[in-house]
Design a protein around this motif. Structure first.
Motif, PDB file in Angstrom:
ATOM      1  N   PRO A  28      46.844  41.577  25.836  1.00  0.00           N
ATOM      2  CA  PRO A  28      45.446  41.505  26.281  1.00  0.00           C
ATOM      3  C   PRO A  28      45.303  41.084  27.742  1.00  0.00           C
ATOM      4  N   GLU A  29      46.182  40.177  28.207  1.00  0.00           N
ATOM      5  CA  GLU A  29      46.081  39.754  29.605  1.00  0.00           C
ATOM      6  C   GLU A  29      46.342  40.909  30.562  1.00  0.00           C
ATOM      7  N   TYR A  30      47.133  41.871  30.138  1.00  0.00           N
ATOM      8  CA  TYR A  30      47.395  43.017  31.003  1.00  0.00           C
ATOM      9  C   TYR A  30      46.141  43.869  31.173  1.00  0.00           C
ATOM     10  N   ARG A  31      45.269  43.838  30.194  1.00  0.00           N
ATOM     11  CA  ARG A  31      43.999  44.563  30.331  1.00  0.00           C
ATOM     12  C   ARG A  31      43.138  43.927  31.423  1.00  0.00           C
ATOM     13  N   ILE A  32      43.175  42.623  31.550  1.00  0.00           N
ATOM     14  CA  ILE A  32      42.452  41.961  32.637  1.00  0.00           C
ATOM     15  C   ILE A  32      43.074  42.327  33.973  1.00  0.00           C
ATOM     16  N   TYR A  33      44.401  42.441  34.004  1.00  0.00           N
ATOM     17  CA  TYR A  33      45.073  42.882  35.230  1.00  0.00           C
ATOM     18  C   TYR A  33      44.650  44.299  35.608  1.00  0.00           C
ATOM     19  N   GLU A  34      44.544  45.177  34.613  1.00  0.00           N
ATOM     20  CA  GLU A  34      44.084  46.540  34.890  1.00  0.00           C
ATOM     21  C   GLU A  34      42.629  46.546  35.357  1.00  0.00           C
ATOM     22  N   MET A  35      41.807  45.665  34.788  1.00  0.00           N
ATOM     23  CA  MET A  35      40.416  45.583  35.220  1.00  0.00           C
ATOM     24  C   MET A  35      40.323  45.093  36.662  1.00  0.00           C
ATOM     25  N   ASN A  36      41.177  44.148  37.039  1.00  0.00           N
ATOM     26  CA  ASN A  36      41.192  43.691  38.431  1.00  0.00           C
ATOM     27  C   ASN A  36      41.575  44.816  39.385  1.00  0.00           C
ATOM     28  N   LYS A  37      42.558  45.610  38.987  1.00  0.00           N
ATOM     29  CA  LYS A  37      42.950  46.739  39.827  1.00  0.00           C
ATOM     30  C   LYS A  37      41.824  47.759  39.955  1.00  0.00           C
ATOM     31  N   ARG A  38      41.114  47.997  38.869  1.00  0.00           N
ATOM     32  CA  ARG A  38      39.996  48.944  38.933  1.00  0.00           C
ATOM     33  C   ARG A  38      38.881  48.416  39.830  1.00  0.00           C
ATOM     34  N   LEU A  39      38.629  47.133  39.794  1.00  0.00           N
ATOM     35  CA  LEU A  39      37.608  46.560  40.674  1.00  0.00           C
ATOM     36  C   LEU A  39      38.033  46.628  42.137  1.00  0.00           C
ATOM     37  N   GLN A  40      39.325  46.496  42.394  1.00  0.00           N
ATOM     38  CA  GLN A  40      39.801  46.585  43.771  1.00  0.00           C
ATOM     39  C   GLN A  40      39.731  48.012  44.314  1.00  0.00           C
ATOM     40  N   SER A  41      39.750  48.990  43.417  1.00  0.00           N
ATOM     41  CA  SER A  41      39.646  50.380  43.861  1.00  0.00           C
ATOM     42  C   SER A  41      38.211  50.816  44.129  1.00  0.00           C
ATOM     43  N   ARG A  42      37.265  49.909  43.941  1.00  0.00           N
ATOM     44  CA  ARG A  42      35.863  50.232  44.214  1.00  0.00           C
ATOM     45  C   ARG A  42      35.663  50.457  45.704  1.00  0.00           C
ATOM     46  N   THR A  43      34.773  51.382  46.014  1.00  0.00           N
ATOM     47  CA  THR A  43      34.423  51.667  47.408  1.00  0.00           C
ATOM     48  C   THR A  43      32.928  51.450  47.608  1.00  0.00           C
ATOM     49  N   GLU A  44      32.514  51.547  48.847  1.00  0.00           N
ATOM     50  CA  GLU A  44      31.090  51.391  49.148  1.00  0.00           C
ATOM     51  C   GLU A  44      30.266  52.540  48.591  1.00  0.00           C
ATOM     52  N   ASP A  45      30.918  53.668  48.328  1.00  0.00           N
ATOM     53  CA  ASP A  45      30.212  54.830  47.795  1.00  0.00           C
ATOM     54  C   ASP A  45      30.186  54.871  46.276  1.00  0.00           C
ATOM     55  N   SER A  46      30.668  53.832  45.618  1.00  0.00           N
ATOM     56  CA  SER A  46      30.674  53.817  44.148  1.00  0.00           C
ATOM     57  C   SER A  46      29.240  53.750  43.634  1.00  0.00           C
ATOM     58  N   TYR A  88      25.528  44.521  35.890  1.00  0.00           N
ATOM     59  CA  TYR A  88      25.891  43.136  36.188  1.00  0.00           C
ATOM     60  C   TYR A  88      27.034  43.084  37.203  1.00  0.00           C
ATOM     61  N   PHE A  89      28.082  43.870  36.985  1.00  0.00           N
ATOM     62  CA  PHE A  89      29.215  43.847  37.910  1.00  0.00           C
ATOM     63  C   PHE A  89      28.823  44.416  39.274  1.00  0.00           C
ATOM     64  N   SER A  90      27.940  45.390  39.288  1.00  0.00           N
ATOM     65  CA  SER A  90      27.539  45.949  40.582  1.00  0.00           C
ATOM     66  C   SER A  90      26.705  44.962  41.386  1.00  0.00           C
ATOM     67  N   THR A  91      25.914  44.114  40.715  1.00  0.00           N
ATOM     68  CA  THR A  91      25.121  43.119  41.449  1.00  0.00           C
ATOM     69  C   THR A  91      26.001  42.075  42.125  1.00  0.00           C
ATOM     70  N   VAL A  92      27.201  41.844  41.575  1.00  0.00           N
ATOM     71  CA  VAL A  92      28.119  40.891  42.215  1.00  0.00           C
ATOM     72  C   VAL A  92      28.475  41.364  43.616  1.00  0.00           C
ATOM     73  N   PHE A  93      28.745  42.665  43.758  1.00  0.00           N
ATOM     74  CA  PHE A  93      29.111  43.206  45.065  1.00  0.00           C
ATOM     75  C   PHE A  93      27.889  43.409  45.956  1.00  0.00           C
ATOM     76  N   GLU A  94      26.735  43.600  45.365  1.00  0.00           N
ATOM     77  CA  GLU A  94      25.529  43.741  46.183  1.00  0.00           C
ATOM     78  C   GLU A  94      25.136  42.429  46.852  1.00  0.00           C
ATOM     79  N   GLY A  95      25.625  41.308  46.346  1.00  0.00           N
ATOM     80  CA  GLY A  95      25.306  40.011  46.932  1.00  0.00           C
ATOM     81  C   GLY A  95      26.208  39.611  48.076  1.00  0.00           C
ATOM     82  N   GLY A  96      26.993  40.554  48.615  1.00  0.00           N
ATOM     83  CA  GLY A  96      27.856  40.253  49.745  1.00  0.00           C
ATOM     84  C   GLY A  96      29.314  40.068  49.396  1.00  0.00           C
ATOM     85  N   VAL A  97      29.703  40.299  48.135  1.00  0.00           N
ATOM     86  CA  VAL A  97      31.088  40.140  47.707  1.00  0.00           C
ATOM     87  C   VAL A  97      31.862  41.408  48.039  1.00  0.00           C
ATOM     88  N   THR A  98      33.043  41.241  48.603  1.00  0.00           N
ATOM     89  CA  THR A  98      33.918  42.369  48.922  1.00  0.00           C
ATOM     90  C   THR A  98      35.095  42.486  47.970  1.00  0.00           C
TER      91      THR A  98
END
Length: 329
Positions: A28-46, A88-98
């Motif tokens: 299960p912890e590896y799924r969180i690792y995969e989720m972190n990688k997916r969040l890092q692949s986000r771009t400004e055009d997402s 919810y996750f998109s609002t985190v980045f809209e608040g200035g989070v990179t």
């Protein structure tokens, strides 16, 4: 030195089929690792489609996300459904989070028939802020996750209880503005509340209103009805559930026993008759109470409905016990 099959860089002469197969289930912890990688692949055009695909990959269709923390005005607890998780996750980045990722330490796993529970008492949500100033925020708390025990292993319940947070500013930035008291005063102020931005907090407050309206939105999307018709249908079905009598539990048939004495049998027959009469009288009393309660049942009124962003429609509907609708504009 020649490589051996135990060497991770060993290449088999028999091709890739000689290698060991990957495990069917991952931790299960590896799924969180995969989720972190997916969040890092986000771009400004997402866009919203990207966030919907992200939620579909890591969350079940009936998943819930809960956040618990304490603000200045008291403890808060927000629970949102699957349809509101992408936003919810998109609002985190809209608040200035990179950058956003989760760190789990010393987590405990428990396996059940159809789910896997991960309890991490030392979870840290790390957010890197680029504005209003370059700051690293570490939000610490307890994270409890429930995964489905299948090949997808998606999250069914997410509960993050925030205990404390820290905002870290690089020393280089402080040295650059050491001679400017106004900038130093601005740097000394917190940019989050319990590790959450104002964008995220405002969205969670809005979810308190949006979550009960998910039935109306789903009906509008499925049947392409107008907001007024969706409200009428939901109110009528709710009224039917309130008026409908509760289902009686099924009774097991009793086995009859032979009686040796006539006096005993006559006594049992008389007692059975008395029980039947009392049961019939109870049923009649319940039926009378049910009819009275249905006659005395008041109208159901709903809150104002804002179907779109323009907020053009705002009305209430009334349902009478006869199934007729009365609208109030």
């Amino acid at each position: 030195m020649s490589s051996t099959p135990h060497d991770p860089f060993y290449s088999s002469p028999f091709g890739p089929f000689y290698r060991r197969h990957t495990p069917y289930m991952v931790q299960p912890e590896y799924r969180i690792y995969e989720m972190n990688k997916r969040l890092q692949s986000r771009t400004e055009d997402s866009d919203n489609l990207w966030w919907d695909a992200f939620a579909t990959e890591f969350f079940e269709d009936d998943a819930t996300l809960t956040l618990s923390f304490c603000l200045e005005d008291g403890p808060k607890r927000y629970t949102i459904g699957r349809t509101l998780i992408p936003r919810y996750f998109s609002t985190v980045f809209e608040g200035g989070v990179t950058d956003l990722y989760y760190i789990l330490k010393h987590s405990k796993e428990s396996y059940h028939n159809s789910s896997i529970t991960v309890d991490c008492d030392q979870c840290t949500m790390v957010t890197q802020h680029g504005k209003p100033m370059f700051t690293k925020v570490c939000t610490e708390g307890r994270l409890i996750l429930e995964f489905t025990f299948d090949d997808l292993m998606r999250i069914k319940t997410w509960h993050f209880t925030i205990r404390q947070y820290r905002e870290l500013v690089p020393r280089s930035i402080l040295a650059m503005h050491a001679q400017d008291p106004q900038v130093l005063e601005q740097l000394s102020k917190n940019i989050t509340r319990m590790g959450l931005t104002n964008f995220t907090l405002n969205y969670l407050r809005l979810c308190v209103i949006l979550e009960p309206m998910q039935e109306l939105m789903s009906r509008h999307k499925t049947y392409n009805l107008s907001p007024r018709d969706c409200l009428k249908t939901c109110l009528f079905q709710k009224w039917q559930r309130m008026v409908a009598p509760p289902a009686e539990p099924t009774r097991q048939p009793t086995t009859k026993r032979r009686k040796r004495k006539n006096s005993t049998s006559s006594t049992s027959n008389s007692s059975a008759g008395n029980n039947a009469n009392s049961t019939n009288s109870k049923k009649k009393t319940a039926a009378a109470n049910l009819s009275l309660s249905s006659q005395e049942l008041g109208a159901l009124q709903s809150c104002s409905l804002n179907p779109g962003r323009d907020g053009a429609l705002c009305h209430s509907a009334t349902v009478t016990p006869t199934g007729q609708f009365k609208e109030k504009h």
